[in-house]
Every structure is written in C-alpha cells, then in structure tokens.
Write a protein that holds these residues in place. Sequence first.
Motif, PDB file in Angstrom:
ATOM      1  N   THR A  28      -8.103  -2.104   4.931  1.00  7.34           N
ATOM      2  CA  THR A  28      -8.606  -0.928   4.510  1.00  7.34           C
ATOM      3  C   THR A  28      -8.501  -0.943   2.887  1.00  7.34           C
ATOM      4  O   THR A  28      -8.044  -2.101   2.470  1.00  7.34           O
ATOM      5  N   ASN A  30      -6.724   0.380   0.802  1.00  4.28           N
ATOM      6  CA  ASN A  30      -5.391   0.116   0.540  1.00  4.28           C
ATOM      7  C   ASN A  30      -4.844  -0.846   0.604  1.00  4.28           C
ATOM      8  O   ASN A  30      -3.965  -1.710   0.076  1.00  4.28           O
ATOM      9  N   LYS A  33      -5.794  -4.622  -0.936  1.00  8.64           N
ATOM     10  CA  LYS A  33      -5.088  -4.794  -2.597  1.00  8.64           C
ATOM     11  C   LYS A  33      -4.005  -5.673  -2.218  1.00  8.64           C
ATOM     12  O   LYS A  33      -3.848  -6.666  -3.222  1.00  8.64           O
ATOM     13  N   PHE A  52      -3.963   0.738  13.821  1.00  5.36           N
ATOM     14  CA  PHE A  52      -3.954   2.015  13.653  1.00  5.36           C
ATOM     15  C   PHE A  52      -4.433   2.740  15.417  1.00  5.36           C
ATOM     16  O   PHE A  52      -4.019   3.650  15.782  1.00  5.36           O
ATOM     17  N   GLN A  57       1.737   2.368  13.022  1.00  2.00           N
ATOM     18  CA  GLN A  57       2.299   2.496  11.596  1.00  2.00           C
ATOM     19  C   GLN A  57       3.240   3.787  11.809  1.00  2.00           C
ATOM     20  O   GLN A  57       4.085   4.205  11.100  1.00  2.00           O
ATOM     21  N   MET A  58       3.453   4.451  13.435  1.00  2.00           N
ATOM     22  CA  MET A  58       4.159   5.469  13.489  1.00  2.00           C
ATOM     23  C   MET A  58       5.455   4.873  14.296  1.00  2.00           C
ATOM     24  O   MET A  58       6.247   5.582  14.802  1.00  2.00           O
ATOM     25  N   ASN A  69       4.658   6.119   6.690  1.00  2.00           N
ATOM     26  CA  ASN A  69       3.755   5.775   7.931  1.00  2.00           C
ATOM     27  C   ASN A  69       2.472   5.459   7.296  1.00  2.00           C
ATOM     28  O   ASN A  69       1.370   5.640   7.861  1.00  2.00           O
ATOM     29  N   LYS A  70       2.305   4.509   6.314  1.00  2.00           N
ATOM     30  CA  LYS A  70       1.065   4.080   5.748  1.00  2.00           C
ATOM     31  C   LYS A  70       1.187   2.695   5.216  1.00  2.00           C
ATOM     32  O   LYS A  70       2.422   2.020   4.677  1.00  2.00           O
ATOM     33  N   ILE A  71       0.056   1.745   5.249  1.00  2.00           N
ATOM     34  CA  ILE A  71      -0.208   0.256   4.892  1.00  2.00           C
ATOM     35  C   ILE A  71      -0.728   0.464   3.737  1.00  2.00           C
ATOM     36  O   ILE A  71      -1.156   1.438   3.239  1.00  2.00           O
ATOM     37  N   PRO A  72      -0.349  -0.430   2.922  1.00  2.00           N
ATOM     38  CA  PRO A  72       0.330  -1.883   2.949  1.00  2.00           C
ATOM     39  C   PRO A  72       1.840  -1.694   2.749  1.00  2.00           C
ATOM     40  O   PRO A  72       2.478  -0.853   2.015  1.00  2.00           O
ATOM     41  N   GLU A  89       3.685   1.233  -0.991  1.00  2.00           N
ATOM     42  CA  GLU A  89       3.021   1.720  -1.933  1.00  2.00           C
ATOM     43  C   GLU A  89       2.406   0.761  -2.808  1.00  2.00           C
ATOM     44  O   GLU A  89       2.677   0.040  -3.133  1.00  2.00           O
ATOM     45  N   SER A  90       1.101   0.663  -2.490  1.00  2.00           N
ATOM     46  CA  SER A  90       0.107  -0.434  -2.957  1.00  2.00           C
ATOM     47  C   SER A  90       0.291  -0.800  -4.571  1.00  2.00           C
ATOM     48  O   SER A  90       0.304  -1.807  -5.035  1.00  2.00           O
ATOM     49  N   MET A 123      -4.360   4.982  -8.169  1.00  2.00           N
ATOM     50  CA  MET A 123      -3.471   5.530  -7.115  1.00  2.00           C
ATOM     51  C   MET A 123      -3.690   7.225  -7.148  1.00  2.00           C
ATOM     52  O   MET A 123      -3.482   7.899  -5.871  1.00  2.00           O
TER      53      MET A 123
HETATM   54  N1  LIG Z   1      -0.709   5.831  -1.542  1.00  2.00           N
HETATM   55  C1  LIG Z   1      -0.506   4.728  -0.482  1.00  2.00           C
HETATM   56  C2  LIG Z   1      -1.658   5.171   0.466  1.00  2.00           C
HETATM   57  C3  LIG Z   1      -1.663   4.198   1.807  1.00  2.00           C
HETATM   58  C4  LIG Z   1      -2.830   4.928   2.808  1.00  2.00           C
HETATM   59  O1  LIG Z   1      -3.130   5.939   2.607  1.00  2.00           O
HETATM   60  N2  LIG Z   1      -2.889   3.870   3.908  1.00  2.00           N
HETATM   61  C5  LIG Z   1      -3.740   4.349   4.990  1.00  2.00           C
HETATM   62  C6  LIG Z   1      -4.647   3.357   5.135  1.00  2.00           C
HETATM   63  S1  LIG Z   1      -5.791   3.026   3.934  1.00  2.00           S
HETATM   64  C7  LIG Z   1      -2.774   4.462   6.034  1.00  2.00           C
HETATM   65  O2  LIG Z   1      -1.824   3.633   6.375  1.00  2.00           O
HETATM   66  N3  LIG Z   1      -2.990   5.494   7.009  1.00  2.00           N
HETATM   67  C8  LIG Z   1      -2.462   5.547   8.374  1.00  2.00           C
HETATM   68  C9  LIG Z   1      -1.996   6.904   8.513  1.00  2.00           C
HETATM   69  O3  LIG Z   1      -2.030   7.872   7.640  1.00  2.00           O
HETATM   70  O4  LIG Z   1      -1.328   7.318   9.628  1.00  2.00           O
HETATM   71  C10 LIG Z   1      -0.765   3.360  -1.160  1.00  2.00           C
HETATM   72  O5  LIG Z   1      -1.318   3.089  -1.963  1.00  2.00           O
HETATM   73  O6  LIG Z   1      -0.118   2.485  -0.418  1.00  2.00           O
END
Ligand SMILES: N[C@@H](CCC(=O)N[C@@H](CS)C(=O)NCC(=O)O)C(=O)O
Length: 234
Positions: A28, A30, A33, A52, A57-58, A69-72, A89-90, A123
């Motif tokens: 994605t 993020n 990066k 996903f 991620q959960m 719960n966010k990648i990367p 946090e990317s 960001m």
């Molecule tokens: N601020 C975070 C944002 C990361 C983010 O939003 N990742 C999304 C994909 S682009 C994600 O993991 N979404 C999964 C979810 O919300 O469950 C970063 O830059 O690492």
Amino acid sequence: MPDLSAFPITRKWPAQHPDRIQLYSLPTPNGVKASIMLEETGLAYEPHLVSFETQDQMSPEFLSLNPNNKIPAILDPNGPGGQPLALFESGAILIYLADKAGRFLPADAAGRYEAIQWLMFQMGGIGPMFGQLGFFHKFAGKEYEDKRPRDRYVAESKRLLGVLEQRLADRAWIAGNDYSIADIAIFPWVRNLVGFYEARELVGFDSFPNVARVLAAFVERPAVIKGLGIPARG
Ligand SMILES: N[C@@H](CCC(=O)N[C@@H](CS)C(=O)NCC(=O)O)C(=O)O
C-alpha cells in the motif's frame, strides 16, 4: 545467529533469515515506503505479507509489535547496541533505516531537519488527506449523498499539491538536489492518488507539472519499481 523467538510476531511469520531485517507489510502507499527504502539502501531484509483479507493486522502476533494494527512494521535483529529493535510508523522506519544505512538523509544537521520536516508534512498532511479523499471518492464514502466531506478532502489535497508544486519549482527533489526519505514518503501517495484512487481529474493534476515531473522520475527508479511489489501479494 540472532534469536528472535522472544518476539511473538515471529511465531505467525517465522524468520527464515533471522540475521536480516524482518519486514511486515503489504504494498500500500504506506507499506511501500519501507520496501522501497530497503531496496534503495540494499540492507538485507526478509519480507512477510500481512494480509488485510484475513485481518492479519488484528492478530495478537502482529499487535504484539504494533498495537496500532497498521503496516508497515519492522524488526531489526541488529538494532542499536546490537540488540533487536522493533519499530512501527513508516516515518520512524524511514529515519531509522536512513541512519542505519547512512543514506537518503542529508549529513548536515540543518539539511537533515529540513528533510525530516517534509517527511512529517507527508505523515501529517498528504497521507491522511489523500487517504480520506480515496475513501470518499473511490471506496465506501462514494455512496454518501452529502458530498461536503469529499469536497473538503479534494480541496485540502489540491492545496497540499500546490505546496509541493511550489517547493519543486526550483528543486530536483523535495529536500533539494538529492533524493531523500521525504521523496520516498511522498511519491507513493501521489502515485496512488492519480492511479489507484483515480482522482487525477478531480484534483486537477495537470496544474501541477513539477509534481508530475518528480513523480515520473521517482517511478523510474529501479528500487521503486521493485519495492512497489514487495511483499508480493499471495
Ligand atoms: N501512520 C501510519 C499509517 C499506516 C497505515 O495507515 N497503514 C494502513 C495501510 S496503508 C493499514 O495498515 N491499515 C490497516 C487497518 O487500518 O486495519 C504509518 O505511516 O505507518
């Protein structure tokens, strides 16, 4: 060989090469990066797909590394002091990898903070605003009758593109003559806006020729081409 068994994430995504940086991600804007930066630096790493579709991620294993719960996210077996370092946090990941590789952040202090400032602009601004535009233009929010939220994010995205346009009028890259982590943060999002989100006309992208020029230079880089597909979707 480093032992990563104390990190629960390695139970769901076992490390075949525990001496390499472990990357937990999905391609994605993020996620890429981190993969683009790893490709650019040549640091040894092992990618793991966080799907996903199956809500990986959960999972407790993923949450043990990133409670948000966010990648990367990454796990470096050889972090500061030779100890493993887990990071999410990317933006933080980009700064860490730039410091580790000694590349893509200016060496002088003022230049370094200038590049970090533009990284933070992505960001806090570009990522969240373009992301909301995507929701209201392409995804579930598209069905909402009230178009005011969509219009708000379109206006804000245009404003942010205008800031980039002005910045790039007399520079090769965001931080100056040299490519940096600020570009690695910003251009996957610009690419996504006009590509996957199909918002080129909506934001009047043709009025931002300098942004388009740098986007074209970005997507031609071999490390970018490769990183955009990592981790490969199953
Ligand atoms: N601020 C975070 C944002 C990361 C983010 O939003 N990742 C999304 C994909 S682009 C994600 O993991 N979404 C999964 C979810 O919300 O469950 C970063 O830059 O690492």
